[in-house]
Structures are given as structure tokens and as C-alpha cells.
Design an enzyme around this catalytic site. Structure first.
Site, PDB file in Angstrom:
ATOM      1  N   GLY A   6      -2.017   7.166   3.285  1.00  0.00           N
ATOM      2  CA  GLY A   6      -0.784   7.394   2.524  1.00  0.00           C
ATOM      3  C   GLY A   6      -0.712   8.801   1.955  1.00  0.00           C
ATOM      4  CB  CYS A   7      -3.181  10.804   0.081  1.00  0.00           C
ATOM      5  SG  CYS A   7      -3.392   9.586  -1.246  1.00  0.00           S
ATOM      6  CB  THR A   8      -3.053  11.995   5.349  1.00  0.00           C
ATOM      7  OG1 THR A   8      -4.406  12.016   4.877  1.00  0.00           O
ATOM      8  CG2 THR A   8      -2.904  12.964   6.515  1.00  0.00           C
TER       9      THR A   8
END
Length: 150
Positions: free
Chosen positions: A45-47
């Protein structure tokens, strides 16, 4: 959770990025600043979120925005994350959570029935004078730039 809201003065934070360079709110006076908090570097998700911001970076620059990512990861982890995906913006390594707590994004979370404390994925849009213009707590990781830029 987050007590800061639109119209509030942004916290006068300071923290170091992946290269040990200090960033603080006063560095960005005269620019709009997007401070995006994410739970952990190099997770799906952060990527997706950071890559969407990277892919729209020119649009942000054209509109006088600076971007700053923040998580509790180490400088080394942030550096690897930044290099791997070629992010054109700094990532703060907020290991002591001073910036995270100043913005009120640390707290209880639930994942697969387990409760724990962590970073709530939240983005703050701060105007040229340090006033919060928007708080986005329902971050769409794959279309985050559109949430900010409209």
C-alpha cells in the site's frame, strides 16, 4: 485519532530524511506542502501511494507543492525505499515518532483481528503560510495525487 483539522496551524515539526538532512515546517514557507504519513516503507500500500505521488510529481511542482513522506522507519530503510522507486521527494525517518505524534497519526489499529499501535495513513496539505488546507484520512493509495490535486 487526528485532532488537527482544516484551518489549524500545522505543527512546527522537524525531522531528518533518508540522508540525514533536517527538514522543518519553516523550510517550506511560500510553498504548499504535502506531508504524507505511511505505515511502513516497501509494503504494497505504501509503495502504491508513494509511486502515485512520484508519477504525478511534475503536476505537484507546477502547482508550487513540495512533498514529504514520513514513517517510523530507519534512515537506511527510507533510503532503500527512495532509491528503489526513485522518489523525487525526501522521506523522513521519524524513529522517535516526534513528527508522527505532533500530527496525531499514531494510535490503535486493527489488522486481521489483531489490535496494535501504529501509524494511520493520513495526508496533510499545508498552505504557504503553514495553515492546514486539507486532511485526508481515507487515502486511496493508487489515486492519491488525484485526491490532493483534484
Amino acid at each position: 485519532m487526528t485532532t488537527l483539522k482544516k484551518g489549524d496551524q500545522a505543527p512546527n515539526f522537524s525531522g531528518v530524511d533518508q540522508d540525514g538532512k533536517l527538514h522543518s515546517l519553516t523550510d517550506y514557507v511560500g510553498k504548499k506542502l504535502v506531508v504524507f504519513f505511511y505505515p511502513k516503507a516497501n509494503t504494497p500500500g505504501c509503495t502504491a501511494e508513494a509511486c502515485d505521488l512520484r508519477d504525478n510529481f511534475e503536476r505537484f511542482q507546477a502547482n508550487n507543492y513540495a512533498l514529504l513522506g514520513v514513517s517510523a522507519d530507519s534512515q537506511k530503510a527510507q533510503g532503500k525505499f527512495k532509491d528503489k522507486f526513485e522518489f523525487p521527494f525526501p522521506l523522513l525517518a521519524d524513529e522517535d515518532r516526534k513528527v508522527i505524534e505532533a500530527f496525531g497519526v499514531w494510535g490503535p489499529k486493527k489488522f486481521m483481528g489483531r489490535e496494535y499501535d501504529g501509524i494511520h495513513r493520513t495526508t496533510f496539505v499545508i498552505d504557504e503560510k503553514g495553515i492546514i488546507e486539507d486532511v485526508i484520512s481515507d487515502v486511496k493509495t493508487k489515486a492519491h495525487a488525484a485526491q490532493i490535486l483534484g
